[in-house]
Write a protein that holds these residues in place. Structure first.
Motif, short mmCIF file in Angstrom:
data_model
loop_
_atom_site.label_atom_id
_atom_site.label_comp_id
_atom_site.label_asym_id
_atom_site.label_seq_id
_atom_site.Cartn_x
_atom_site.Cartn_y
_atom_site.Cartn_z
N ILE A 73 0.64 -1.50 0.15
CA ILE A 73 -0.20 0.00 0.45
C ILE A 73 0.80 1.26 0.16
CG2 ILE A 73 -1.56 1.25 1.36
CD1 ILE A 73 -2.57 -1.53 2.56
N ALA A 74 2.07 1.42 0.41
CA ALA A 74 3.23 3.04 0.62
C ALA A 74 3.33 2.64 -0.74
CB ALA A 74 3.59 2.06 2.41
N ASP A 75 3.87 1.74 -1.37
CA ASP A 75 4.51 2.16 -2.26
C ASP A 75 3.61 2.71 -3.69
OD1 ASP A 75 7.24 0.48 -1.11
OD2 ASP A 75 6.27 -1.22 -1.62
N LYS A 76 2.68 1.88 -3.75
CA LYS A 76 1.42 2.34 -4.51
C LYS A 76 1.00 3.59 -4.51
CE LYS A 76 0.04 -2.03 -5.90
NZ LYS A 76 -1.53 -2.92 -5.85
N ASP A 78 1.22 7.69 -1.89
CA ASP A 78 1.46 8.28 -0.69
C ASP A 78 0.93 9.50 -0.54
OD1 ASP A 78 1.61 9.66 -3.62
OD2 ASP A 78 3.62 10.53 -3.56
N VAL A 79 -0.13 9.03 -0.62
CA VAL A 79 -1.40 10.09 -0.49
C VAL A 79 -1.96 10.10 0.77
CG1 VAL A 79 -4.00 11.35 -0.60
CG2 VAL A 79 -2.29 10.52 -2.78
N ARG A 80 -1.70 9.13 1.65
CA ARG A 80 -2.41 9.01 3.03
C ARG A 80 -1.29 7.96 3.72
NH1 ARG A 80 -8.35 8.30 4.73
NH2 ARG A 80 -7.90 8.92 6.97
N VAL A 81 -1.16 8.44 5.19
CA VAL A 81 0.33 7.03 5.81
C VAL A 81 -1.04 6.19 6.02
CG1 VAL A 81 1.76 6.36 7.63
CG2 VAL A 81 2.03 8.60 5.64
N VAL A 82 -0.61 4.70 5.82
CA VAL A 82 -1.70 3.82 6.24
C VAL A 82 -0.77 2.60 7.71
CG1 VAL A 82 -2.87 1.68 6.34
CG2 VAL A 82 -3.09 3.75 4.76
N ASN A 83 -0.72 2.06 8.47
CA ASN A 83 0.03 1.64 9.57
C ASN A 83 -1.03 0.74 10.50
OD1 ASN A 83 2.01 3.98 9.86
ND2 ASN A 83 0.74 4.70 11.44
N ASP A 84 -1.89 0.53 9.74
CA ASP A 84 -2.80 -1.15 10.43
C ASP A 84 -3.51 -1.42 9.92
OD1 ASP A 84 -2.96 -2.95 12.51
OD2 ASP A 84 -3.57 -1.81 13.97
N ILE A 85 -4.38 -2.77 9.59
CA ILE A 85 -5.36 -3.25 8.71
C ILE A 85 -6.08 -3.88 10.21
CG2 ILE A 85 -6.20 -4.92 7.10
CD1 ILE A 85 -4.17 -3.67 5.65
#
Length: 86
Positions: A73-76, A78-85
């Protein structure tokens, strides 16, 4: 009239970013687990992605591959930081 058109451009821009992020999450989960989730199942709470209407077995599979999914997700995007699912 110029002010109204700028207002709608901002709304359209934020909507496009939201779709981009949700698509990145959907594609990362599909690539890592093989499960196709609907975009409407993805909601955000701060920097955490919450999946609604998803089976417990899929949530377990996502938990096992969580780090790989988060990296993808981070590679695809860079609009929003996602730290957990969850």
């Amino acid at each position: 009239m110029f002010g109204i058109s700028e207002f709608f451009k901002k709304i359209q821009g934020s909507y496009t970013k939201e779709i981009l992020i949700r698509n990145a999450i959907k594609e990362a989960i599909l690539h890592q687990t093989g499960a196709d989730i609907p975009i409407t199942a993805v909601i955000f709470k701060s920097d955490t992605v919450m999946l609604t209407g998803v089976s417990q077995s899929l949530k377990s599979a996502i938990y096992i591959k969580k780090q790989a999914i988060l990296k993808e997700i981070a590679d695809k995007q860079d609009v929003r930081v996602v730290n957990d699912i969850r």
